[in-house]
Write an enzyme that holds these catalytic residues in place. Structure first.
Site, mmCIF file in Angstrom:
data_model
loop_
_atom_site.group_PDB
_atom_site.id
_atom_site.type_symbol
_atom_site.label_atom_id
_atom_site.label_comp_id
_atom_site.label_asym_id
_atom_site.label_seq_id
_atom_site.Cartn_x
_atom_site.Cartn_y
_atom_site.Cartn_z
ATOM 1 N N ASN A 9 26.323 17.182 41.876
ATOM 2 C CA ASN A 9 26.810 16.853 43.218
ATOM 3 C C ASN A 9 25.678 16.094 43.907
ATOM 4 O OD1 ASN A 9 27.839 16.724 45.760
ATOM 5 N ND2 ASN A 9 28.171 18.934 45.987
ATOM 6 N N ARG A 83 30.929 15.442 40.926
ATOM 7 C CA ARG A 83 31.799 15.600 42.089
ATOM 8 C C ARG A 83 31.755 14.297 42.879
ATOM 9 N NH1 ARG A 83 30.422 17.629 47.910
ATOM 10 N NH2 ARG A 83 32.513 17.661 48.743
ATOM 11 N N HIS A 171 38.188 18.722 49.846
ATOM 12 C CA HIS A 171 38.078 20.081 49.283
ATOM 13 C C HIS A 171 39.160 20.316 48.225
ATOM 14 C CE1 HIS A 171 36.120 21.807 53.216
ATOM 15 N NE2 HIS A 171 35.183 21.406 52.352
ATOM 16 N N ARG A 231 31.265 20.181 62.722
ATOM 17 C CA ARG A 231 32.292 19.148 62.943
ATOM 18 C C ARG A 231 33.355 19.666 63.907
ATOM 19 N NH1 ARG A 231 33.564 17.987 56.742
ATOM 20 N NH2 ARG A 231 31.681 19.146 56.284
ATOM 21 N N GLU A 375 34.233 25.806 42.587
ATOM 22 C CA GLU A 375 34.365 24.355 42.431
ATOM 23 C C GLU A 375 33.624 23.862 41.189
ATOM 24 O OE1 GLU A 375 33.441 24.187 46.793
ATOM 25 O OE2 GLU A 375 34.515 22.289 46.620
#
Ligand code: AMP
Length: 404
Positions: A9, A83, A171, A231, A375
Site C-alpha cells: 500500500n 492496493r 473501501h 473528513r 483488506e
C-alpha cells in the site's frame, strides 16, 4: 503448493507492506516512512517476532522495500498485490500491464494524492522483482455494480460522459470481504440484502444485494458520505462559494479544511481519535459528546438512506477500528434506527473486542454482526487468483472472488 504474496500500500513518501506466507495466516508487516528524506526509516517485526527499526537515510521506495524484505523476512514472494485507490471504471483486480498502468494514470485526476504514489510503488517493485506477477486491486472495483441511478450525480450530463464525474465509492476491498465473510457466517453466503458500516479513521457505508454493491456512501472522492476522523463527509456544496465570498478562502484552503481539519477533529476541536473522544465525553467534554452524537446520527442516516437500494434487509455488519471495538458507538447508532426492527443484545455487543467476529442481536429482526475486516488477506487472495488462478480452499471468499 500455495504461494506467498507481498501486499503493498504505497503513499508518496511511505509504504505499508505485508508479506502473507503460504497459508495466509502468517504475516510480516512493515512500514517505511519519510522516504526520500534524511529521516527515512523502516519499522516492522521480523519472522522471529523481533522488532526492527532501521534508519535508511534518503532511501527511495525500491531501496526501502529491498531492505525491509531482506531484514524482516528474507523471503521472496511469489506475487505482488498492490492496493490502488482509484481504478476509474475497472471492475476487478487486474494483472499489471502497460495498459493497466495507463488506466491508473488516467484515473489520477480522480485520486491526485493516491494514484501517482501507487505508480511509484509499482515501478519500484517491478524493478525489484522483474519476474514476478504483479496485480492491482482497486478500492473502487467492488462498487462498479452500482446502478446508474445510484452512481450518477444530478449534474450536467457532459461532466459524466466527458470527465467521469460520477460516484465511484471506496473501501471496496473491505466491504467485499466483510459482506462475503459476514453472509457466510450468517449461513446465506452472498444472498439477500446487507448493510456494511466500515468505521475507522476513514469511514463509509455500503448496501449489498446478493453479494454486489448497489450503493455506497463515498462518491467521486472519499470525502462524500459519513463523518470521518478528519473528513467532513456530506456538506452543502455551496460551502465553497460561501467561504470564498465571505472569508476569501481559495479552493486549496477549503479542500484542506474539508479533508484534514473537519470530521471528529473539527467538531470536537480535540481529536480525530474516537477513543480519545469517548474518554473526553465521559469526563464531561461537551464538544466531544456532540462529535460522537453527530457521527452516530449521520451514520444511521446514511444506513437508512442506503436501505433504499435493497429490496429487503437481512442485516448489518460493523467493521473497522471503531466498528470492531466500540460497543458504545454500535449501540448509539442502532438507537437512531428505530424503524428497522434491529434488536441489539447489549450483553453480546459488550463482549466483542478487536479481532473477534460474532453476532450481537437478540435473534429476532435483521441480524447484526461484527466482522473484523481483512483488506490485506482479500488483496492477497485476489492477487493469487489473478496471477495463478489459485484458491486457498473451497470456502465462501474464494467462490466470491471467482465471481467478482
Ligand atoms: P482504523 O482506521 O480502522 O484503524 O480505526 C481507527 C479508529 O478506531 C480510531 O478512531 C480509534 O480511536 C478507533 N478505535 C480503536 N479502538 C477503539 C475502541 N476500543 N473504542 C472506540 N474507538 C476505537
Amino acid at each position: 503448493m500455495s504461494k506467498s504474496v507481498l501486499v503493498i500500500n504505497c503513499g508518496s513518501s511511505s509504504i505499508k507492506f505485508a508479506l502473507l506466507l503460504e497459508d495466509q495466516k502468517f504475516r510480516i508487516h512493515g512500514l517505511a516512512e519519510n522516504l526520500g528524506t534524511p529521516e527515512a526509516r523502516i519499522k516492522g517485526v521480523t519472522v522471529g517476532n523481533e522488532p526492527v527499526d532501521i534508519h535508511i537515510p534518503n532511501a527511495d521506495h525500491k531501496e526501502a522495500l529491498e531492505v525491509g524484505l531482506s531484514r524482516l523476512a528474507n523471503y521472496k514472494p511469489d506475487a505482488i498485490g498492490h492496493r490502488v485507490v482509484h481504478g476509474g471504471n475497472i471492475t476487478k483486480a487486474e494483472l499489471i500491464t502497460p495498459e493497466i498502468i495507463e488506466k491508473i494514470r488516467e484515473a489520477t485526476p480522480l485520486a491526485p494524492l493516491h494514484n501517482p504514489a501507487h505508480l511509484i510503488g509499482i515501478e519500484a517493485t517491478q524493478r525489484l522483482f522483474p519476474d514476478l506477477p504483479q496485480v492491482a486491486v482497486f478500492d473502487t472495483a467492488f462498487h462498479q455494480t452500482m446502478p446508474s441511478h445510484a452512481y450518477r450525480y444530478a449534474l450536467p450530463k457532459f461532466l459524466y460522459t466527458e470527465h467521469g464525474v460520477r460516484r465511484y465509492g471506496f473501501h471496496g476491498t473491505s466491504h467485499a470481504y466483510v459482506s462475503d465473510r459476514g453472509s457466510e457466517l450468517a449461513g446465506s453466503f452472498r444472498q439477500g440484502g446487507w448493510l456494511t458500516a466500515h468505521l475507522g479513521n476513514g469511514s463509509s457505508t455500503c448496501a449489498i444485494w446478493n453479494g454486489e454493491s448497489v450503493d455506497t456512501s463515498m462518491g467521486l472522492t472519499p470525502l462524500e458520505g459519513v463523518v470521518m476522523g478528519t473528513r467532513s463527509g456530506d456538506v452543502d456544496p455551496s460551502i465553497h462559494s460561501f467561504l470564498a465570498n465571505n472569508l476569501g478562502w481559495d479552493i486549496y484552503k477549503i479542500d484542506k479544511m474539508l479533508n484534514s481539519q473537519s470530521g471528529l477533529l473539527g467538531l470536537s476541536d480535540l481529536s480525530n481519535d474516537m477513543r480519545t473522544l469517548i474518554e473526553a465525553s465521559e469526563q464531561g467534554n461537551e464538544d466531544a459528546t456532540l462529535a460522537i452524537e453527530v457521527f452516530c446520527y449521520r451514520l444511521a442516516k446514511s444506513l437508512a438512506g442506503l436501505s433504499c437500494g435493497l429490496p429487503e434487509i437481512n442485516g448489518l455488519f460493523f467493521t473497522g477500528g471503531i466498528g470492531e471495538n466500540s460497543a458504545y458507538i454500535r449501540e448509539k447508532t442502532l438507537n437512531y434506527l428505530p424503524h428497522f426492527g434491529f434488536k441489539l443484545s447489549k450483553e453480546k455487543n459488550n463482549e466483542l473486542k478487536r479481532g473477534t467476529e460474532g453476532r450481537i442481536d437478540q435473534g429476532t429482526g435483521p441480524q447484526i454482526w461484527v466482522v473484523p475486516t481483512d483488506e490485506e488477506g482479500r488483496i492477497a487472495q485476489e492477487t493469487k487468483h489473478v496471477a495463478f488462478h489459485e484458491f486457498e480452499n473451497n470456502d465462501a471468499t474464494t467462490q466470491a472472488i471467482e465471481s467478482v
